[in-house]
Design an enzyme around this catalytic site. Sequence first.
Site, short mmCIF file in Angstrom:
data_model
loop_
_atom_site.label_atom_id
_atom_site.label_comp_id
_atom_site.label_asym_id
_atom_site.label_seq_id
_atom_site.Cartn_x
_atom_site.Cartn_y
_atom_site.Cartn_z
CB SER A 173 8.83 17.15 11.62
OG SER A 173 7.46 17.47 11.55
NE ARG A 197 -13.88 13.28 -8.39
CZ ARG A 197 -13.53 12.54 -7.32
NH1 ARG A 197 -14.20 12.63 -6.19
NH2 ARG A 197 -12.50 11.73 -7.38
CG HIS A 203 -4.43 9.68 -12.58
ND1 HIS A 203 -3.10 10.04 -12.71
CD2 HIS A 203 -4.98 10.61 -11.77
CE1 HIS A 203 -2.88 11.15 -12.01
NE2 HIS A 203 -4.00 11.51 -11.43
CB SER A 228 2.16 -5.35 -0.65
OG SER A 228 3.19 -4.40 -0.57
CB SER A 229 -0.40 -1.97 2.53
OG SER A 229 -0.27 -1.28 1.34
CB THR A 277 -4.29 19.82 10.35
OG1 THR A 277 -5.07 18.64 10.51
CG2 THR A 277 -3.47 19.71 9.09
CG HIS A 324 -15.48 14.25 5.43
ND1 HIS A 324 -14.55 14.51 6.40
CD2 HIS A 324 -14.79 13.69 4.41
CE1 HIS A 324 -13.36 14.13 5.99
NE2 HIS A 324 -13.47 13.62 4.79
CG HIS A 325 -14.89 11.01 1.77
ND1 HIS A 325 -13.91 11.52 0.97
CD2 HIS A 325 -14.31 10.80 2.97
CE1 HIS A 325 -12.78 11.60 1.64
NE2 HIS A 325 -12.99 11.17 2.87
CG ASP A 368 17.88 -5.22 7.46
OD1 ASP A 368 16.73 -4.88 7.15
OD2 ASP A 368 18.72 -5.60 6.63
CD GLU A 375 -4.70 4.62 1.34
OE1 GLU A 375 -4.55 3.72 2.20
OE2 GLU A 375 -3.86 4.88 0.48
CD1 TRP A 435 -10.22 7.61 -6.63
CD2 TRP A 435 -9.41 6.18 -5.13
NE1 TRP A 435 -10.21 8.24 -5.41
CE2 TRP A 435 -9.71 7.39 -4.47
CE3 TRP A 435 -8.87 5.13 -4.38
CZ2 TRP A 435 -9.51 7.57 -3.10
CZ3 TRP A 435 -8.67 5.32 -3.00
CH2 TRP A 435 -8.99 6.53 -2.38
CE LYS A 478 1.32 16.38 12.76
NZ LYS A 478 2.70 16.31 13.20
#
Lengths: 545, 389
Positions: free
Chosen positions: A288, A470, A96, A189-190, A348, A322-323, A125, A275, A161, A351
């Site tokens: 925006s 979790r 998921h 691809s990215s 942030t 921080h993760h 293009d 990411e 993940w 914004k």
Amino acid sequence: MSDIKIKDNAEQMINSTSDLHHADPHQGAEHHGAPKGYKRWLFSTNHKDIGSLYLWFSLTMFFIGGAMAMIIRAELFQPGLQLVEPNFFNQMTTSHGLIMVFGAVMPAFVGLANWMLPLMIGAPDMALPRMNNWSFWILPFAFSLLLLSLFTEGGGPNFGWTFYPPLSTKYSPDSTAMFVFSVHLMGISSIMGAINVIVTILNMRAPGMTMMKMPMFVWTWLITAFLLIAVMPVLAGAVTMILTDKYFGTSFFDAAGGGDPVLFQHIFWFFGHPEVYIMILPSFGIISAIIPTFARKQLFGYHSMVYATASIAILSFTVWAHHMFTVGLPLAAELFFMYCTMLISVPTGVKIFNWVSTLWRGSITFEVPMLFSLAFIVLFTIGGFSGLMLAITPADFQYHDTYFVVAHFHYVLVTGAVFSIMAAAYYWLPKWTGYMFNERLGKWHFWCSLISVNILFFPMHFLGLAGMPRRIPDYALQFADINKIVSIGGFMFGLSQLLFVAVVIMAVRGGQKAPAKPWEGAEGLEWTVPSPAPYHTFDTPPEVK
Amino acid sequence: MDNFEGGYVRLSKLTTPLIASVLGIVSTPLFAQQSTLNMTEGVTGISNTVYNLHMTILYICIAIAVIVFGIMFWSLYRHRKSQGAIAAKFHESTTVEIIWTAIPIVILIAMAIPSTQALILMEDTSEADITIQITGSQWKWHYRYFDHDLEFYSRLTTSQAEINNEVEKQPYYLKEVDNPLVLPINKKIRFLVTADDVIHSWWVPAFAVKKDANPGFINEAWTKIDTPGTYRGQCAELCGKDHGFMPIVVTALEPEAFDDWLAQAKITANQQLQAEQQSLTKTMDMPTMMTLGETVYNRTCAACHQAGGQGIPGAFPALKNSPVALGDVNKHINIVLQGVPGTAMAAFAKQLTKKELAAVITYERNAWDNNTGDIVQPAQIDTALTNSN
């Protein structure tokens, strides 16, 4: 942005473009229409077709990943094991996450970039159309590989993940090589998509469109593309080390061979945190664009929006740990990453304040794209608040790896990124299809989504605070009631998305004809071409004053 | 109700009305009973500090939300086109940009100061009175009292029947263990946290201690408990299939009661050791070994190899009809004792008694139509262990 003035006014342009096509539809290779049959899609080098392919692919993945979420929520509907085995449950949470991040959100933004960037900067293009084709057609293979691994003996990826070793190496299923190869393909691809975006934006802007006149969506995507190029190779390195640790006897992450499992987490999150912003910066661009349109008022603080986006991108490289506050970092590192993370809330916040100021004394209407954008501002900000709470390291020791974190990142990713993608789809559907969508059904979709998504994710904060970790298939009885509510919200949200598919298909098939500029307050080059946008646009670059 | 849950109830009386009113969640009776709305205040100085930090930052966020969303919704209401609103022309103001950059920075600094102080305190593991080594392994905890020559495993006791919804679930469903960690109150306890296999995370919310258990490395944490009681937590880092099934239970006692418990635990451990020695001299018969073996197998091995011995194809090998269970008995013994490097098969030499090891190997060689007829004796295990050392 109102100082973008088109040399020819919109109507003249539309007439001249359609005249051109009426006069000579076979004017040569440069101006032919769309090829027929499967070749149109398989061999496509047209940014609009490739954009559509990306968007349809993303929608498909959204439903596959969503089906997995439904399985997760069904199992968690009540305590005890009812539907699935714990090992399969772990495969569902892992797949998921991977599918939603790499298959739904990122391709949707690339699809929007493909469709809209050339139209927004007045380019005919994307700069590298064949690479564009390749970067899309890698994706179906990447995700087939990932999904097929679920059917191998031993099952698909079941290590989350974030694939922390040694769970993803010594203790992982045999199909891990398929997972690694699949992530490699997604990364390739990215990176190609990002190169294309950068080259297009830097080289193919219409005369007069200086950098500081670019629409915010173009700016945010330019910055996102740089982030992608910076971190995708890091992810590739991480999965490669997992591969060699598992299959070729290396010990990057195995203490017994002189390695360190925590090293992996540093590498992964050095990719992983940028990411996260890759999945939200284009959203900022979309919001925006939409807020000024329906407030009929120019975006407040364009310059500070650009600088804030760049600051967020730069800061995103200094907050990865921080993760990992509970992993056993030295005190100095914990303090450094706490301060940097708290700092991110400043740009942030800028914004959010700018969007609210744009609304202030506007002339506001509430079409579907606007509704999704307004919901984005409120709900993304709630996700930002919980992010700020998570930054407080001592408190994070309690929040970490609980449903509080799950609530946090679903607020920023679902009511953030996904809502912005929905807003964008409604905003530009008339341009893509040439027809107005069914406003009434769109509003139903919005209100059903808004209500159910909050029933789904808001109570998760309470679950986490009360101590539910979790990634567990079963839980203590004290969590039963809230889990039931959350699951009901989940099923409602899942069903609501079928309305979106209905709206899109109806708009593709027909309806009220859309004018070149269906939204009264809209600004920008994309509204100067007819709806639907012709197969080729801006053969002659418009001039921006 | 023990103290831990008592704390929850007290807490909920304070927070339920607040959160319910702010957030519009109104089903109060539901939440009041369960008291599962907010972080626990816990029973240590640190956990209280953490709770206060959490509430402070929460209130700050709510205040900002009220102001920002208030302005936004007021604008959405007043500046509607349908009400004849005409858009203003302004789109820039350096002054307000500076103001709304500066104010958040001031708030953040105000928040960073107490957070830093708390963090420095939390990381100071010096001058501990007791040291406990905590080792996570799939899917149980092992506790070792460093200065007291005492160690034991702590496993989930919730029955499979409860998990599979065949019988009614008990109040501490999934949060109960055979041997809780017993700690004294009012002493500084240092934890050394590590793991045998994958990464686990030892978390007791009432202490505000959550520390990852990394294989091959040792992390430090500490606590000082104020109130006697039973405190429950869970593994907080995904550690494989049964991540949801490795709870933590801590019993906190008055120091005198703790000393009594410690003395008694050592006596019990000694008795077990003697029984172990005696078992080496005895020859066990098949029915005894099969009965004991089945119990040990279901508790220790069935999570991976499955109750029917069929394993999980591609993940965990079958034992039924396997070359190991049907082949050379010494090889089989060695695998169980030492594990298989590079795989999920752990070494069980220290996790089970020699009698249990002999019984479980006997069981694996004779259950599910394996029928080798081998009876492994505790003495054989002893020999194998001596040889390998």
